[in-house]
Motif scaffolding. Sequence first.
Motif, PDB file in Angstrom:
ATOM      1  N   PHE B 139      -3.299  -1.933   2.133  1.00 49.34           N
ATOM      2  CA  PHE B 139      -2.101  -1.470   1.597  1.00 49.34           C
ATOM      3  C   PHE B 139      -1.583  -0.103   2.053  1.00 49.34           C
ATOM      4  O   PHE B 139      -0.183  -0.081   1.982  1.00 49.34           O
ATOM      5  CB  PHE B 139      -2.112  -1.213  -0.068  1.00 49.34           C
ATOM      6  CG  PHE B 139      -2.178  -2.494  -0.823  1.00 49.34           C
ATOM      7  CD1 PHE B 139      -1.040  -3.323  -1.043  1.00 49.34           C
ATOM      8  CD2 PHE B 139      -3.277  -2.835  -1.772  1.00 49.34           C
ATOM      9  CE1 PHE B 139      -0.794  -4.510  -1.859  1.00 49.34           C
ATOM     10  CE2 PHE B 139      -3.259  -4.154  -2.498  1.00 49.34           C
ATOM     11  CZ  PHE B 139      -2.035  -4.887  -2.324  1.00 49.34           C
ATOM     12  N   GLU B 355      -6.274  -1.499  -6.186  1.00 52.23           N
ATOM     13  CA  GLU B 355      -4.616  -1.230  -5.334  1.00 52.23           C
ATOM     14  C   GLU B 355      -3.702  -2.449  -5.640  1.00 52.23           C
ATOM     15  O   GLU B 355      -2.577  -2.258  -5.671  1.00 52.23           O
ATOM     16  CB  GLU B 355      -4.974  -0.887  -4.061  1.00 52.23           C
ATOM     17  CG  GLU B 355      -5.214   0.343  -3.613  1.00 52.23           C
ATOM     18  CD  GLU B 355      -5.311   0.600  -2.272  1.00 52.23           C
ATOM     19  OE1 GLU B 355      -4.907   1.725  -1.841  1.00 52.23           O
ATOM     20  OE2 GLU B 355      -5.910  -0.219  -1.394  1.00 52.23           O
ATOM     21  N   ASP B 358      -1.597  -1.472  -8.379  1.00 49.84           N
ATOM     22  CA  ASP B 358      -0.972  -0.120  -8.611  1.00 49.84           C
ATOM     23  C   ASP B 358       0.456   0.404  -8.552  1.00 49.84           C
ATOM     24  O   ASP B 358       1.061   0.749  -9.403  1.00 49.84           O
ATOM     25  CB  ASP B 358      -1.711   0.723  -7.469  1.00 49.84           C
ATOM     26  CG  ASP B 358      -2.906   1.109  -7.773  1.00 49.84           C
ATOM     27  OD1 ASP B 358      -3.554   0.931  -8.841  1.00 49.84           O
ATOM     28  OD2 ASP B 358      -3.586   1.815  -6.595  1.00 49.84           O
ATOM     29  N   PHE B 359       1.145  -0.883  -7.715  1.00 50.08           N
ATOM     30  CA  PHE B 359       2.677  -0.454  -7.743  1.00 50.08           C
ATOM     31  C   PHE B 359       3.657  -1.788  -7.955  1.00 50.08           C
ATOM     32  O   PHE B 359       4.686  -1.813  -7.388  1.00 50.08           O
ATOM     33  CB  PHE B 359       3.002   0.076  -6.202  1.00 50.08           C
ATOM     34  CG  PHE B 359       2.359   1.288  -6.053  1.00 50.08           C
ATOM     35  CD1 PHE B 359       2.567   2.563  -6.565  1.00 50.08           C
ATOM     36  CD2 PHE B 359       1.283   1.613  -5.285  1.00 50.08           C
ATOM     37  CE1 PHE B 359       2.062   3.816  -6.594  1.00 50.08           C
ATOM     38  CE2 PHE B 359       0.756   2.920  -4.837  1.00 50.08           C
ATOM     39  CZ  PHE B 359       1.332   3.935  -5.810  1.00 50.08           C
ATOM     40  N   VAL B 360       3.039  -2.242  -8.878  1.00 55.11           N
ATOM     41  CA  VAL B 360       3.791  -3.555  -9.206  1.00 55.11           C
ATOM     42  C   VAL B 360       5.070  -3.266  -9.984  1.00 55.11           C
ATOM     43  O   VAL B 360       6.054  -3.480  -9.986  1.00 55.11           O
ATOM     44  CB  VAL B 360       2.932  -4.698  -9.917  1.00 55.11           C
ATOM     45  CG1 VAL B 360       3.917  -5.865 -10.149  1.00 55.11           C
ATOM     46  CG2 VAL B 360       1.971  -5.171  -8.921  1.00 55.11           C
TER      47      VAL B 360
END
Lengths: 327, 382
Positions: B139, B355, B358-360
Amino acid sequence: MAQMTMVEALNRALNESMTADDRVCVMGQDIAVNGGVFRVTKGLLDRFGADRVFDTPLAEDGIVGTAVGMAIYGLRPVAEIQFSGFTMQAFDQIEQNMARMRNRSRGKYPISMVMRTPYGGGIRAVEHHSESREAYWAHTPGLKVVIPSGPRNARALLNAAILDPDPVVFYEPKAVYRAFREDVPDEMETLPIGTARIAREGADLTLIAYGAVMRPTLEAAEDLADLHQVDVEVIDLLSIKPMDTETIVNSVTKTGRCVIVHEGPRTCGIAAEIIARLNEHAFEYLLAPIRRVTGFDTHFPYFQVERHYLPDSETIAEAVRETLAWE
Amino acid sequence: MPSQTIQTSAVRGTPDPTSSSRAVPPARIDLGEIDDLRVLDENGEVNEALDPGLPDDELLRVYRAMVLTRKFDIRMLNMQRQGEMGTFAPGFGQEATQIGQVYPLAQRDWYSPSYRSFGAQIWRGWPMDQLFLLWDGFFEGFAPPPDVNDLPFSIVIGSHVPLAVGIAMGIRKKGVEDAVVVCNFGDGASSQGIVSESMNFAAVFKAPCVFVVENNGWAISTKLEQQSGVTELARRGPAFGVPSVRVDGNDILGMIAASTRAVEHARAGHGPYLIEAVTYRMGVHTTADDPKVYRSDDEVRAWEGKCPIRRMERHLTERGLLDAETIETIGTACEQEVLAARESFRKRAIARPEEIFDFVYEELPPELAAQRDEYLRRLGRA
């Protein structure tokens, strides 16, 4: 306090958000000079100028893609797609970039933008003007999906969607646009995305709906109370994703019975997801199978027969009575 | 390139004797004029009139950047063949196109790469160990470095182009800086509808966006003639109202002259520009591809003599800036730099399953938080 239609309330939200934050800009087809084909963006061009309110070429994918780029640059675009049936042209940019850029850039480029679009049937429109495809967007990781049901919550939810740090698909029930007026408070209002509303309290059964079908759903609940002494609780979902599982589960835990109403096709629709969650969290409280009152698994019909496709209060009431009778 | 006319091809299939179509002459199409640009020819000779006039240290800097790009490319290919790297798309032979397109950019400017643009990414400040991580499926490889205004590339061909235009529209509409955006895509991407939409948006909004179509002749196995009715892709620009230039993409000085011209045009507020960089994909499409299936060795050999690095070497040698020894020294130094990046990559190559979540969204919604917690419990990490 003013009495407003949903169109007027949405217009007020855009005015409020654009006044509060000069990063907010509004873009789409025929939204500037013309004020939008439903007049939701009326007057914004005069008030905020052509750098913040602008017409785009007729290209839905380009509208969403460039809006994502503007969000990367730090603006907060509100992009209008003229009808939700046309969002299929933009599926590419919604799925590839709007929903994913935060993740792909590992948080460097959050996409704080709203894609507004009128959805649903009941306005005697031609093909591709009546679809309810919220399940597509709810299935896409990274998106939030919001559907108001009346002027006041439409205004509050649109303000919340524009403030939200994530990309929001904002479905506007066009059958409700001018259907009725409601008191809308003068002061700026928002509603938390991800929270459902108990539209009517009751003890016998939980009716869940959202958007345009809230009206026949509430009508059915009142008829059932008046004619059959049935006390139905009605939940207005408001936010399809994230979904307020807690409110749904608490209600069904109390009533033990549930009927879900939506306009979109049945298979893999939002009702299926609600049923799955009730199965996970309230299985032991269920007294009857959960029923769905939805559109058919067909294309949205031409308008001479659209009323046969759309859930109406009679069909909803019948499903409620059958669910209550189940032993 | 002079004004051209083409004849529409004859109707295929068996002629219908009852039809009068054979009597109708084919319509003529006027494709207009496109500027054809080359500064450094295949023998290393410079066209003085077009030379962008880089000082000696800059000439050596771009030469070194091309060498570094190739060393990185070859090393990554070796690592892939040895099982230490995921599938990747080599850029062998396209080094001048890559470095030249980002050469005039300042730090405040933006760059939207495609997946074969790692040379340009290195130039822009992406650490090589991070690019190794990226291609090996980590990622963190994708996160643009904090001080680099670049997009992570998008894999779906052409899908990143409207983002570049949107950034450029934002720059223009906000009106507080004179930044520009360079967006790279390939000949295959030129067929995508969204690329045409994007060029049109850029023209309508006078967005400061420079499109670089890196025409390397092949989109996997589809050759340009099968890809496009007009094989000089620069000719598409004027139809959108976008000025265009066609440049020898294996000529680093020509690339720099073209991109400087385009960036200055955009920065001055005149709107977008299209550069067609004509180059050749010397290697595989990706490490999962076998070009022998669809193209001849002769075709590849014909391009070997046009190598952008050799060409620049000849030129700089003639100018007295390089000799056999310095060429060797620069090559070795670049190789050492790549090997150091590989060591750093090996130390950083630790996957963290957390991870995934983490950034959805900025904050995990309850349903997703429950999925994460359940998963981490099963992993014994909660």
